[in-house]
Design an enzyme around this catalytic site. Structure first.
Site, PDB file in Angstrom:
ATOM      1  N   ARG A  45      52.848  31.431 -29.364  1.00 50.09           N
ATOM      2  CA  ARG A  45      51.639  31.177 -29.053  1.00 50.09           C
ATOM      3  C   ARG A  45      51.422  30.932 -27.549  1.00 50.09           C
ATOM      4  O   ARG A  45      50.131  31.346 -27.341  1.00 50.09           O
ATOM      5  CB  ARG A  45      51.222  29.980 -29.846  1.00 50.09           C
ATOM      6  CG  ARG A  45      51.397  29.338 -31.875  1.00 50.09           C
ATOM      7  CD  ARG A  45      50.960  28.884 -32.168  1.00 50.09           C
ATOM      8  NE  ARG A  45      52.630  28.356 -32.902  1.00 50.09           N
ATOM      9  CZ  ARG A  45      52.299  27.434 -33.197  1.00 50.09           C
ATOM     10  NH1 ARG A  45      52.133  26.338 -33.563  1.00 50.09           N
ATOM     11  NH2 ARG A  45      53.592  26.666 -33.189  1.00 50.09           N
ATOM     12  N   GLU A 101      53.674  37.585 -21.272  1.00 45.88           N
ATOM     13  CA  GLU A 101      54.277  35.927 -22.443  1.00 45.88           C
ATOM     14  C   GLU A 101      54.090  34.614 -21.002  1.00 45.88           C
ATOM     15  O   GLU A 101      53.612  35.339 -19.848  1.00 45.88           O
ATOM     16  CB  GLU A 101      56.412  36.783 -22.400  1.00 45.88           C
ATOM     17  CG  GLU A 101      56.926  34.969 -21.572  1.00 45.88           C
ATOM     18  CD  GLU A 101      57.258  34.493 -22.653  1.00 45.88           C
ATOM     19  OE1 GLU A 101      56.091  34.184 -23.700  1.00 45.88           O
ATOM     20  OE2 GLU A 101      58.490  34.790 -23.022  1.00 45.88           O
ATOM     21  N   ASP A 105      62.225  31.537 -18.769  1.00 46.25           N
ATOM     22  CA  ASP A 105      63.000  30.246 -18.409  1.00 46.25           C
ATOM     23  C   ASP A 105      64.165  30.764 -18.367  1.00 46.25           C
ATOM     24  O   ASP A 105      64.882  31.765 -17.483  1.00 46.25           O
ATOM     25  CB  ASP A 105      62.590  29.489 -19.411  1.00 46.25           C
ATOM     26  CG  ASP A 105      63.118  27.870 -18.784  1.00 46.25           C
ATOM     27  OD1 ASP A 105      63.234  27.993 -18.189  1.00 46.25           O
ATOM     28  OD2 ASP A 105      63.656  27.848 -19.318  1.00 46.25           O
ATOM     29  N   LYS A 133      60.495  31.117 -13.756  1.00 43.80           N
ATOM     30  CA  LYS A 133      61.420  30.554 -13.420  1.00 43.80           C
ATOM     31  C   LYS A 133      62.783  30.959 -13.177  1.00 43.80           C
ATOM     32  O   LYS A 133      63.433  31.011 -13.660  1.00 43.80           O
ATOM     33  CB  LYS A 133      61.658  29.118 -14.095  1.00 43.80           C
ATOM     34  CG  LYS A 133      60.326  27.933 -14.710  1.00 43.80           C
ATOM     35  CD  LYS A 133      60.856  27.060 -15.313  1.00 43.80           C
ATOM     36  CE  LYS A 133      60.026  26.162 -17.102  1.00 43.80           C
ATOM     37  NZ  LYS A 133      60.350  25.262 -17.537  1.00 43.80           N
ATOM     38  N   VAL A 155      56.009  22.608 -17.320  1.00 49.43           N
ATOM     39  CA  VAL A 155      55.138  22.885 -16.986  1.00 49.43           C
ATOM     40  C   VAL A 155      54.321  22.492 -19.029  1.00 49.43           C
ATOM     41  O   VAL A 155      54.655  22.907 -19.837  1.00 49.43           O
ATOM     42  CB  VAL A 155      54.778  24.089 -16.341  1.00 49.43           C
ATOM     43  CG1 VAL A 155      55.441  23.654 -15.010  1.00 49.43           C
ATOM     44  CG2 VAL A 155      55.247  25.134 -16.953  1.00 49.43           C
ATOM     45  N   ASP A 161      52.739  24.960 -23.821  1.00 45.68           N
ATOM     46  CA  ASP A 161      52.798  23.178 -24.988  1.00 45.68           C
ATOM     47  C   ASP A 161      53.682  22.663 -24.337  1.00 45.68           C
ATOM     48  O   ASP A 161      54.836  23.135 -23.739  1.00 45.68           O
ATOM     49  CB  ASP A 161      52.944  23.330 -26.206  1.00 45.68           C
ATOM     50  CG  ASP A 161      53.934  24.628 -26.473  1.00 45.68           C
ATOM     51  OD1 ASP A 161      54.582  25.017 -26.062  1.00 45.68           O
ATOM     52  OD2 ASP A 161      54.431  23.487 -28.022  1.00 45.68           O
TER      53      ASP A 161
HETATM   54  P1  IMP Z   1      63.876  31.630 -22.406  1.00 47.87           P
HETATM   55  O1  IMP Z   1      63.905  32.118 -23.896  1.00 47.87           O
HETATM   56  O2  IMP Z   1      63.991  30.147 -22.152  1.00 47.87           O
HETATM   57  O3  IMP Z   1      62.836  32.328 -21.253  1.00 47.87           O
HETATM   58  O4  IMP Z   1      62.254  30.835 -22.526  1.00 47.87           O
HETATM   59  C1  IMP Z   1      61.034  31.527 -22.484  1.00 47.87           C
HETATM   60  C2  IMP Z   1      59.386  30.296 -23.517  1.00 47.87           C
HETATM   61  O5  IMP Z   1      60.432  29.250 -23.914  1.00 47.87           O
HETATM   62  C3  IMP Z   1      58.696  30.900 -23.134  1.00 47.87           C
HETATM   63  O6  IMP Z   1      57.683  31.962 -23.827  1.00 47.87           O
HETATM   64  C4  IMP Z   1      57.864  29.092 -22.859  1.00 47.87           C
HETATM   65  O7  IMP Z   1      57.335  28.822 -25.262  1.00 47.87           O
HETATM   66  C5  IMP Z   1      58.789  28.602 -23.165  1.00 47.87           C
HETATM   67  N1  IMP Z   1      58.998  27.556 -22.131  1.00 47.87           N
HETATM   68  C6  IMP Z   1      60.100  27.712 -20.636  1.00 47.87           C
HETATM   69  N2  IMP Z   1      59.963  27.285 -19.898  1.00 47.87           N
HETATM   70  C7  IMP Z   1      58.590  26.372 -20.291  1.00 47.87           C
HETATM   71  C8  IMP Z   1      58.136  25.226 -19.775  1.00 47.87           C
HETATM   72  O8  IMP Z   1      58.200  24.422 -18.837  1.00 47.87           O
HETATM   73  N3  IMP Z   1      56.710  23.965 -20.749  1.00 47.87           N
HETATM   74  C9  IMP Z   1      56.800  24.837 -22.164  1.00 47.87           C
HETATM   75  N4  IMP Z   1      57.635  25.692 -22.534  1.00 47.87           N
HETATM   76  C10 IMP Z   1      58.450  26.132 -21.376  1.00 47.87           C
END
Ligand code: IMP
Length: 179
Positions: A45, A101, A105, A133, A155, A161
């Site tokens: 979302r 996106e 992260d 990040k 964040v 959220d």
């Molecule tokens: P990844 O698979 O670790 O790259 O995570 C991606 C998803 O994690 C993003 O689309 C966000 O929904 C969530 N996410 C990553 N960092 C944050 C944050 O700092 N705050 C809130 N949601 C996050």
């Protein structure tokens, strides 16, 4: 609902987001100038505010679709296993696709989604993330366009959220837990 009390410190203002979005959309419009087959795919979302502002800055004929991948649940830790909770409504074979996106992260979500969509044979696929990040990255993936690189902070705001809260803040802020 988050269990620990916290405050939110502003990190990126609504004005800075709007200015950056204008720049990015000029580049995206130039990239897809030659097509009338562009589907903008928002990852739910977290990207719903970003995609709403982004498509209104694109001077192109587009369609919009959404995909939902599993995320953090109620914690601030990423899970490495990505599941598709809601798939696209439309087919993307032979179409041009822009994946939108909120944050990259660890990179697992974007890698999984791009892999899945690539297997459906779009003509061209690009991706944009509002926030990146890089210090948290665990897999080698990068969006084609990035709004802002940020440090390793949790964040919220502008669609993003913490345990479903704070999506409606007009700016990006970092979560600071209070004693
Ligand atoms: P990844 O698979 O670790 O790259 O995570 C991606 C998803 O994690 C993003 O689309 C966000 O929904 C969530 N996410 C990553 N960092 C944050 C944050 O700092 N705050 C809130 N949601 C996050």
């Amino acid at each position: 609902m988050p269990e620990r009390p916290y405050v939110i410190d502003e990190m990126i203002s609504a004005k800075a987001i709007a200015a950056r979005l204008e720049e990015l959309c000029r580049e995206i419009t130039a990239e897809f100038r030659d097509t009338d087959k562009l589907v903008v795919v928002g990852l739910l979302r977290g990207s719903f505010v970003f995609i709403a502002d982004l498509v209104r800055e694109l001077d192109l004929p587009i369609e919009v679709d959404f995909l939902e991948a599993s995320s953090y649940g109620d914690s601030t830790e990423s899970s490495r296993e990505v599941r598709i909770l809601k798939d696209l409504r439309g087919a993307i074979e032979g179409r041009d696709v822009l994946v939108v996106e909120d944050i990259v992260d660890t990179g697992y979500t974007l890698r999984h989604v791009l892999g899945l969509l690539r297997s459906r044979k779009p003509a061209r696929m690009k991706s944009i993330a509002l926030l990146d990040k890089p210090s948290r990255r665990e897999v080698d993936i990068r969006a084609d366009w990035i709004g802002f690189e940020i440090p390793d902070e949790f964040v919220v705001g502008y669609g993003i959220d913490f345990a479903q809260r704070n999506r409606n803040l007009p700016y990006i802020g970092k979560v600071r837990f209070t004693p």
